[in-house]
Design an enzyme around this catalytic site. Sequence first.
Site, short mmCIF file in Angstrom:
data_model
loop_
_atom_site.label_atom_id
_atom_site.label_comp_id
_atom_site.label_asym_id
_atom_site.label_seq_id
_atom_site.Cartn_x
_atom_site.Cartn_y
_atom_site.Cartn_z
N PRO A 22 0.83 -1.21 0.00
CA PRO A 22 0.00 0.00 0.00
C PRO A 22 0.86 1.26 0.00
O PRO A 22 1.87 1.32 0.69
CB PRO A 22 -0.81 -0.10 1.29
CG PRO A 22 -0.41 -1.34 1.97
CD PRO A 22 0.65 -2.03 1.17
N GLU A 23 0.46 2.25 -0.79
CA GLU A 23 1.19 3.51 -0.88
C GLU A 23 0.39 4.59 -0.15
O GLU A 23 -0.58 4.29 0.53
CB GLU A 23 1.43 3.85 -2.36
CG GLU A 23 2.17 2.74 -3.11
CD GLU A 23 2.43 3.05 -4.57
OE1 GLU A 23 2.55 4.22 -4.93
OE2 GLU A 23 2.52 2.10 -5.37
N ARG A 46 0.54 -12.78 5.02
CA ARG A 46 1.92 -13.26 4.82
C ARG A 46 2.89 -12.66 5.82
O ARG A 46 4.08 -12.99 5.80
CB ARG A 46 2.35 -12.95 3.38
CG ARG A 46 1.62 -13.84 2.38
CD ARG A 46 1.86 -13.40 0.96
NE ARG A 46 3.27 -13.50 0.57
CZ ARG A 46 3.79 -12.92 -0.50
NH1 ARG A 46 3.01 -12.19 -1.28
NH2 ARG A 46 5.05 -13.06 -0.79
#
Length: 274
Positions: free
Chosen positions: A2-3, A113
């Site tokens: 995510p940015e 993850r």
Amino acid sequence: MPELPEVETIVRDVRPKVLGRTIVRAELSHTDVLRGVTRPTLLRGLTGARVADVFRRAKHAVFDFGERRLVVQPGMTGALLIHRKPLDEDELRYAVLRATLDDGRLLVYRDVRRLGTLLWLDPRGWARYDAAIGPEPLDRAFTAEAMRAAAGRTRQAIKKALMDQRLVAGVGNIYANEALFAAGIDPSRPADQLTPEEWGALHRELRRILDAAVTGRGSTVRDYRTGTGAKGKFQLSLLVYGREGEPCVRCGTHLAGTHAIDARITVFCHRCQA
Ligand SMILES: [Zn+2]
């Protein structure tokens, strides 16, 4: 990963639900996401702590507890969610950090993850962390000149400079590709060779796109979910990212893709980006 727009969306969703609340119980299922803090220290610090503020810095969500701050760096599969009910089996399986609030709701950092990280910083640690990150592109003080001063002194490719968190905060592969296409700049150009006009265009397009992406609640190209668990919408507005081989929306040339600049996929138009 995510940015800026994705993390901003998460923070805006979560903030009103946790602001002023006190954590009555904290549980951590895995320690491999912790950096520079042990499980007992983190859980002891969180228990009884009141959320004074929640904000974003670069690509991270920051929970301010007054003296200490919890920095959540969501990895590819990380998400912050508020639950009203006890977690079901699947939710429990991927919940890394669970914080029960004094209104009974549950703040959860979920990470399938576990590529994300959690930092627990005292004021000195925060100052060090904050100083290592470049200016925020949506801040008022981030002018074209400020951008050039931050990112224009390196001979590295402009795309790499844009994505270097020490130079500019919050920009990753998606928005670097988009901003360079919109500004008509070849991503492989050395940053220190851009003209003032090009810095002007890149600055304007980067801010316009980041702003539109925040309004669009981020881009879900794979795993990203907002703070309410929904998908973003801005992926529908991406003009080059994920479109290698497709015709350029401006000139119809097939968009090129390369991993040569930074090992990540760079998609660009040979004709429109000089
Ligand atoms: Zn083109």
